[in-house]
Enzyme design. Structure first.
Site, short mmCIF file in Angstrom:
data_model
loop_
_atom_site.label_atom_id
_atom_site.label_comp_id
_atom_site.label_asym_id
_atom_site.label_seq_id
_atom_site.Cartn_x
_atom_site.Cartn_y
_atom_site.Cartn_z
N ARG A 95 0.84 -1.19 0.00
CA ARG A 95 0.00 0.00 0.00
C ARG A 95 0.88 1.25 0.00
O ARG A 95 1.93 1.29 0.64
CB ARG A 95 -0.92 0.02 1.22
CG ARG A 95 -1.93 1.17 1.16
CD ARG A 95 -2.74 1.31 2.43
NE ARG A 95 -3.64 2.45 2.32
CZ ARG A 95 -4.29 3.00 3.34
NH1 ARG A 95 -4.15 2.51 4.55
NH2 ARG A 95 -5.06 4.05 3.14
N HIS A 96 0.42 2.27 -0.69
CA HIS A 96 1.16 3.54 -0.79
C HIS A 96 1.30 4.23 0.56
O HIS A 96 0.60 3.92 1.53
CB HIS A 96 0.46 4.48 -1.78
CG HIS A 96 -0.92 4.88 -1.33
ND1 HIS A 96 -1.16 5.82 -0.35
CD2 HIS A 96 -2.15 4.44 -1.73
CE1 HIS A 96 -2.45 5.97 -0.18
NE2 HIS A 96 -3.09 5.14 -1.00
N ARG A 130 0.54 8.67 -5.86
CA ARG A 130 0.85 8.24 -4.49
C ARG A 130 1.40 6.81 -4.46
O ARG A 130 2.21 6.47 -3.61
CB ARG A 130 -0.37 8.39 -3.58
CG ARG A 130 -1.63 7.63 -3.98
CD ARG A 130 -2.79 8.08 -3.10
NE ARG A 130 -4.05 7.38 -3.34
CZ ARG A 130 -4.95 7.74 -4.24
NH1 ARG A 130 -4.73 8.77 -5.03
NH2 ARG A 130 -6.09 7.07 -4.35
N GLU A 134 -7.04 2.63 -7.24
CA GLU A 134 -8.00 2.41 -6.16
C GLU A 134 -9.42 2.30 -6.71
O GLU A 134 -9.69 2.66 -7.88
CB GLU A 134 -7.90 3.56 -5.14
CG GLU A 134 -8.82 3.47 -3.93
CD GLU A 134 -8.60 2.20 -3.11
OE1 GLU A 134 -9.01 1.11 -3.60
OE2 GLU A 134 -8.06 2.30 -2.00
N HIS A 165 -3.18 0.36 -3.66
CA HIS A 165 -4.00 1.10 -2.70
C HIS A 165 -4.70 0.12 -1.77
O HIS A 165 -4.81 -1.07 -2.07
CB HIS A 165 -5.03 1.94 -3.46
CG HIS A 165 -4.42 2.77 -4.55
ND1 HIS A 165 -4.07 4.08 -4.38
CD2 HIS A 165 -4.07 2.45 -5.83
CE1 HIS A 165 -3.53 4.55 -5.50
NE2 HIS A 165 -3.53 3.57 -6.39
#
Length: 209
Positions: A8-9, A58, A82, A149
């Site tokens: 995940r970012h 991101r 996402e 995401h």
């Protein structure tokens, strides 16, 4: 055995404000960049063969921290974005609850198709799951780090594992810059090896934001 590290970012200002990002391209903040730089050496130690990322900055910039250590290029894939949150994108969660109370209640309850133009969980899982499978197929027997995401990671993993939505809801949310590890072999197919792995423990942020 093929290994997928689904990362995940890092944190964004919208994460911190509980504002719905969805597919809005919100950049990492200073904390998020620090998180990515802190996690990168741990992931580099896994000797990845490839790095793939959502094309939203991101996630792509999170992947860039690992690329800087390994020298590997980052391949972006828009299928790793996402979940699209329709008319909620850009709203604080409190605003979404006020403006769309019925849909918000369904979303909170885990309804896979809550309305308000939000992408269904089935569509999200298939979209991300196919992208994950393609990333793994490109490096058979290797290790691939995929920067994506929170909600996308959950549903994409669920698609590969064949888990129902009710099962996925029992799995804790990925914290920023933490990851899930899946492995694949011919005998067992895809299986979960680790979840929510990372450098430090920080308060989890809602996947949708």
């Amino acid at each position: 055995m093929t290994r997928l590290i689904i990362w995940r970012h890092g944190n964004t200002d919208w994460n911190a404000a509980s504002r719905v990002q969805g597919q809005t391209d919100v950049p990492l903040n200073d904390l998020g960049r620090d998180q990515a730089r802190g996690a990168a050496p741990l992931l580099a130690a896994l000797r990845p063969d490839a790095i793939v990322a959502s094309d939203l900055s991101r996630a792509a910039d999170t992947a860039g921290a690992l690329a800087a250590l390994t020298g590997l290029p980052v391949r972006t894939d828009p299928r790793l974005r996402e979940r699209h949150f329709g008319s909620w994108q850009g709203l604080a969660l409190t605003e979404a609850a006020e403006r769309h109370p019925d849909e918000f209640a369904r979303w909170r309850a885990g309804d896979p198709d809550p309305g308000a133009g939000i992408e269904t969980l089935d569509d999200l899982g298939k979209r991300v799951g196919v992208a994950l499978s393609d990333a793994a197929d490109a490096v058979p027997g290797g290790t691939v780090v995929v920067a994506t995401h929170g909600g996308a990671a959950r549903q994409g993993c669920g698609h590969l594992l064949g888990w129902e939505h009710a099962v996925l809801r029992t799995i804790g949310s990925l914290q920023n810059c933490h990851w899930t590890e899946l492995r694949h072999d011919d005998a067992r197919g895809w299986h979960l090896r680790a979840h929510n792995v990372g450098l430090i423990s920080v308060p989890a942020t809602t996947e949708a934001v």
